[in-house]
Write a protein that holds these residues in place. Structure first.
Motif, PDB file in Angstrom:
ATOM      1  N   GLN A  76       0.933  -0.877  -0.407  1.00  0.00           N
ATOM      2  CA  GLN A  76      -0.336   0.288  -0.158  1.00  0.00           C
ATOM      3  C   GLN A  76       1.124   1.288  -0.143  1.00  0.00           C
ATOM      4  O   GLN A  76       2.225   1.356   0.818  1.00  0.00           O
ATOM      5  CB  GLN A  76      -0.767   0.216   1.287  1.00  0.00           C
ATOM      6  N   ALA A  77       0.320   2.273  -1.118  1.00  0.00           N
ATOM      7  CA  ALA A  77       1.386   3.602  -0.972  1.00  0.00           C
ATOM      8  C   ALA A  77       0.768   4.450   0.871  1.00  0.00           C
ATOM      9  O   ALA A  77      -0.192   4.065   0.785  1.00  0.00           O
ATOM     10  CB  ALA A  77       1.010   4.228  -2.336  1.00  0.00           C
ATOM     11  N   LYS A  78       1.992   5.290   0.571  1.00  0.00           N
ATOM     12  CA  LYS A  78       2.086   6.051   1.614  1.00  0.00           C
ATOM     13  C   LYS A  78       1.930   7.571   1.543  1.00  0.00           C
ATOM     14  O   LYS A  78       2.658   7.622   0.550  1.00  0.00           O
ATOM     15  CB  LYS A  78       3.107   6.128   2.675  1.00  0.00           C
ATOM     16  N   GLU A  79       1.134   8.219   1.850  1.00  0.00           N
ATOM     17  CA  GLU A  79       0.824   9.302   1.607  1.00  0.00           C
ATOM     18  C   GLU A  79       2.409   9.960   1.697  1.00  0.00           C
ATOM     19  O   GLU A  79       3.814  10.078   2.519  1.00  0.00           O
ATOM     20  CB  GLU A  79       0.426  10.915   3.049  1.00  0.00           C
ATOM     21  N   ARG A  80       2.491  10.538   0.767  1.00  0.00           N
ATOM     22  CA  ARG A  80       3.669  11.687   0.078  1.00  0.00           C
ATOM     23  C   ARG A  80       4.270  12.281   1.348  1.00  0.00           C
ATOM     24  O   ARG A  80       3.386  13.253   1.384  1.00  0.00           O
ATOM     25  CB  ARG A  80       3.841  12.003  -1.592  1.00  0.00           C
ATOM     26  N   GLU A  81       5.469  12.583   1.536  1.00  0.00           N
ATOM     27  CA  GLU A  81       5.548  14.172   2.992  1.00  0.00           C
ATOM     28  C   GLU A  81       5.894  15.243   1.931  1.00  0.00           C
ATOM     29  O   GLU A  81       6.469  14.760   1.587  1.00  0.00           O
ATOM     30  CB  GLU A  81       6.944  12.884   3.669  1.00  0.00           C
ATOM     31  N   ASP A  82       5.805  16.492   3.057  1.00  0.00           N
ATOM     32  CA  ASP A  82       5.784  17.476   1.889  1.00  0.00           C
ATOM     33  C   ASP A  82       7.390  17.509   2.405  1.00  0.00           C
ATOM     34  O   ASP A  82       7.689  17.117   3.377  1.00  0.00           O
ATOM     35  CB  ASP A  82       5.484  18.766   2.908  1.00  0.00           C
ATOM     36  N   ARG A  83       8.198  17.640   1.642  1.00  0.00           N
ATOM     37  CA  ARG A  83       9.758  18.202   1.795  1.00  0.00           C
ATOM     38  C   ARG A  83      10.010  19.552   1.376  1.00  0.00           C
ATOM     39  O   ARG A  83       9.935  19.840   0.273  1.00  0.00           O
ATOM     40  CB  ARG A  83      10.303  16.901   1.048  1.00  0.00           C
ATOM     41  N   PRO A  84      10.834  19.516   1.857  1.00  0.00           N
ATOM     42  CA  PRO A  84      11.625  20.968   1.798  1.00  0.00           C
ATOM     43  C   PRO A  84      12.212  20.741   0.165  1.00  0.00           C
ATOM     44  O   PRO A  84      12.218  19.923  -0.059  1.00  0.00           O
ATOM     45  CB  PRO A  84      12.647  21.916   2.707  1.00  0.00           C
TER      46      PRO A  84
END
Length: 89
Positions: A76-84
């Motif tokens: 299952q794909a994980k939500e993409r983290e906001d990265r700088p």
């Protein structure tokens, strides 16, 4: 449900994944991630299916199965983290 598919052979196309996952239910989207500069596959992608039940069956059945000579990993794909954003300087 959105699934993360990794360890793909670089020759695997989106249509190949669509056909593979369609055995388990309706596939709503497929995306093989490509390198921006070369356009070559990066060896992973995402498959989204219309029902969680179909996606769970696909995960169970396809994880560690061979596709084009490689054992693919499906989860299952994980939500993409906001990265700088990376600075170019």
């Amino acid at each position: 449900m959105n699934m993360y598919v990794s360890n793909l052979d670089f020759q695997v196309k989106e249509e190949d994944l669509r056909q593979l996952f369609a055995q388990f239910g309706e596939v709503t989207s497929v995306k093989v991630i490509k390198d921006r500069e070369t356009g070559r596959s990066r060896g992973f992608g995402f498959v989204e299916m219309s029902s969680d039940e179909a996606a769970n069956n696909a995960i169970t059945s396809l994880n560690n199965k061979e596709l084009s000579g490689r054992a693919i990993s499906v989860s299952q794909a994980k939500e993409r983290e906001d990265r700088p954003r990376r600075s170019l300087w």
